[in-house]
Motif scaffolding. Structure first.
Motif, PDB file in Angstrom:
ATOM      1  N   SER A 247      34.851  46.784  42.146  1.00 60.76           N
ATOM      2  CA  SER A 247      35.811  46.263  41.334  1.00 60.76           C
ATOM      3  C   SER A 247      36.948  45.521  42.178  1.00 60.76           C
ATOM      4  CB  SER A 247      36.388  47.373  40.362  1.00 60.76           C
ATOM      5  OG  SER A 247      37.115  48.304  41.172  1.00 60.76           O
ATOM      6  N   ASP A 248      36.889  45.167  43.143  1.00 57.43           N
ATOM      7  CA  ASP A 248      38.079  44.669  43.799  1.00 57.43           C
ATOM      8  C   ASP A 248      37.497  43.298  44.145  1.00 57.43           C
ATOM      9  OD1 ASP A 248      39.987  43.530  45.615  1.00 57.43           O
ATOM     10  OD2 ASP A 248      39.687  44.608  47.152  1.00 57.43           O
ATOM     11  N   PHE A 249      38.151  42.239  43.279  1.00 55.33           N
ATOM     12  CA  PHE A 249      37.717  40.924  43.162  1.00 55.33           C
ATOM     13  C   PHE A 249      38.618  39.898  43.698  1.00 55.33           C
ATOM     14  CE2 PHE A 249      35.582  42.948  39.495  1.00 55.33           C
ATOM     15  CZ  PHE A 249      34.113  42.809  40.007  1.00 55.33           C
ATOM     16  N   SER A 250      39.609  40.531  44.726  1.00 58.29           N
ATOM     17  CA  SER A 250      40.747  39.921  45.230  1.00 58.29           C
ATOM     18  C   SER A 250      40.233  38.800  46.175  1.00 58.29           C
ATOM     19  CB  SER A 250      41.566  40.808  46.056  1.00 58.29           C
ATOM     20  OG  SER A 250      40.839  41.551  47.015  1.00 58.29           O
ATOM     21  N   LEU A 251      38.932  38.684  46.636  1.00 57.84           N
ATOM     22  CA  LEU A 251      38.431  37.698  47.202  1.00 57.84           C
ATOM     23  C   LEU A 251      38.174  36.379  46.706  1.00 57.84           C
ATOM     24  CD1 LEU A 251      36.227  39.515  49.958  1.00 57.84           C
ATOM     25  CD2 LEU A 251      37.967  38.349  50.360  1.00 57.84           C
ATOM     26  N   LEU A 252      38.206  36.457  45.340  1.00 55.90           N
ATOM     27  CA  LEU A 252      37.842  35.413  44.523  1.00 55.90           C
ATOM     28  C   LEU A 252      39.101  34.485  44.215  1.00 55.90           C
ATOM     29  CD1 LEU A 252      35.191  36.747  42.036  1.00 55.90           C
ATOM     30  CD2 LEU A 252      34.872  35.828  44.328  1.00 55.90           C
TER      31      LEU A 252
END
Length: 284
Positions: A247-252
């Protein structure tokens, strides 16, 4: 100069082939390591059905990097003959798919027992695979996997050196070695580098063995990809994200094709792709 060709286990995006290809196109990936498609394992389809799948791939300009088969993923004590028949069928599938590689395993060991007790049977079964594949043009790839004979770098090397065949080679899977508490770099990589022709890209952490995007775990993904690059590796980096529930989508990045997607296979896959592309950008 190295050539990294990106591929993926597209069934982690969705079971539907059209959806798989749509998402891969968004990421500029034109190769699939086909394990599951349209709700069934590729190896379980008839040859006529495989021809239909091939025509759909051709129409969209996709090719297979490998057949992600379950071959060798049975207990060493299970009956081998039906499995050998499935292997023969898979060779025919590889021919139809114009696919050079079949991903395989080296059989689950009885829990709590010394794998060396079953070494002879593992070697014997793999000699059968190798004999059947002779002259086919197909290369059999052994994947390191937790719980099988070849789960550690040392036993993978044992298989590769003992069988000593130019169409039997190794896959290096970063996460799977971490999940066996093996040390990938420099130890495991140095042992196996002369036998590795294919890479599975996923990462994991030693503490509880959970899978994370490439470069964020303990698998030494960056160090090994740098080594491969410096050695002139020419081959596939096949994404097998295993980021279910991630649930960590910070790369997007905002505005990217996957940024506004709901949580699920396509969005988790986008995280895996971005993590790998960030590593490759730094290497290049």
């Amino acid at each position: 100069m190295s050539i990294f060709l990106l591929s993926a286990f597209a069934d982690e995006i969705d079971s539907d082939l059209k959806t798989q290809m749509d998402v891969l196109d968004q990421h500029g990936i034109k190769f699939i390591e086909m394990r599951g498609v349209n709700g069934k394992l590729l190896v379980d389809y008839s040859l006529d059905e495989v021809k239909e799948i091939k025509s759909q791939l051709d129409a969209r300009g996709f090719k297979l990097s490998a057949i992600g088969s379950p071959l060798g993923k049975i207990k060493i004590t299970d009956d081998f003959e039906p499995h050998l028949e499935l292997f023969k069928h898979t060779l025919e599938i590889a021919k139809i798919m114009e696919c050079k590689y079949i991903r395989m395993f080296s059989f689950f060991m009885p829990k709590g027992e010394d794998p060396s007790n079953y070494r002879g049977e593992v070697i014997n079964r793999w000699r059968n695979f190798i004999n059947e594949a002779k002259g086919s043009g197909v290369v059999l790839l052994h994947e390191n996997e937790s719980g099988i004979y070849g789960d550690t770098p040392e036993r993978c090397l044992d298989l590769l050196e003992t069988l000593n065949c130019d169409y039997f080679k190794g896959i290096f899977d970063f996460a799977n070695f971490v999940q066996c508490n093996a040390r990938n770099y420099p130890d495991g990589f140095e042992l196996l580098k002369d036998h590795i022709v294919y890479i599975h890209v996923k990462d994991a952490v030693y503490s509880d063995h959970h899978v994370v995007p490439a470069g964020l775990g303990d698998g030494n993904v960056v160090e090994i990809l740098k080594e491969l690059h410096s050695q002139g590796y020419e081959g596939f980096l096949s994404l097998e994200p295993h980021l279910w529930g991630y649930s960590d989508f910070s790369l997007l990045e905002p505005g990217s094709p996957s940024y506004d997607l709901p949580e699920g296979g396509a969005k988790s896959f986008a995280v895996a792709v971005q993590a790998l592309k960030n590593i490759l950008k730094d290497i290049n």
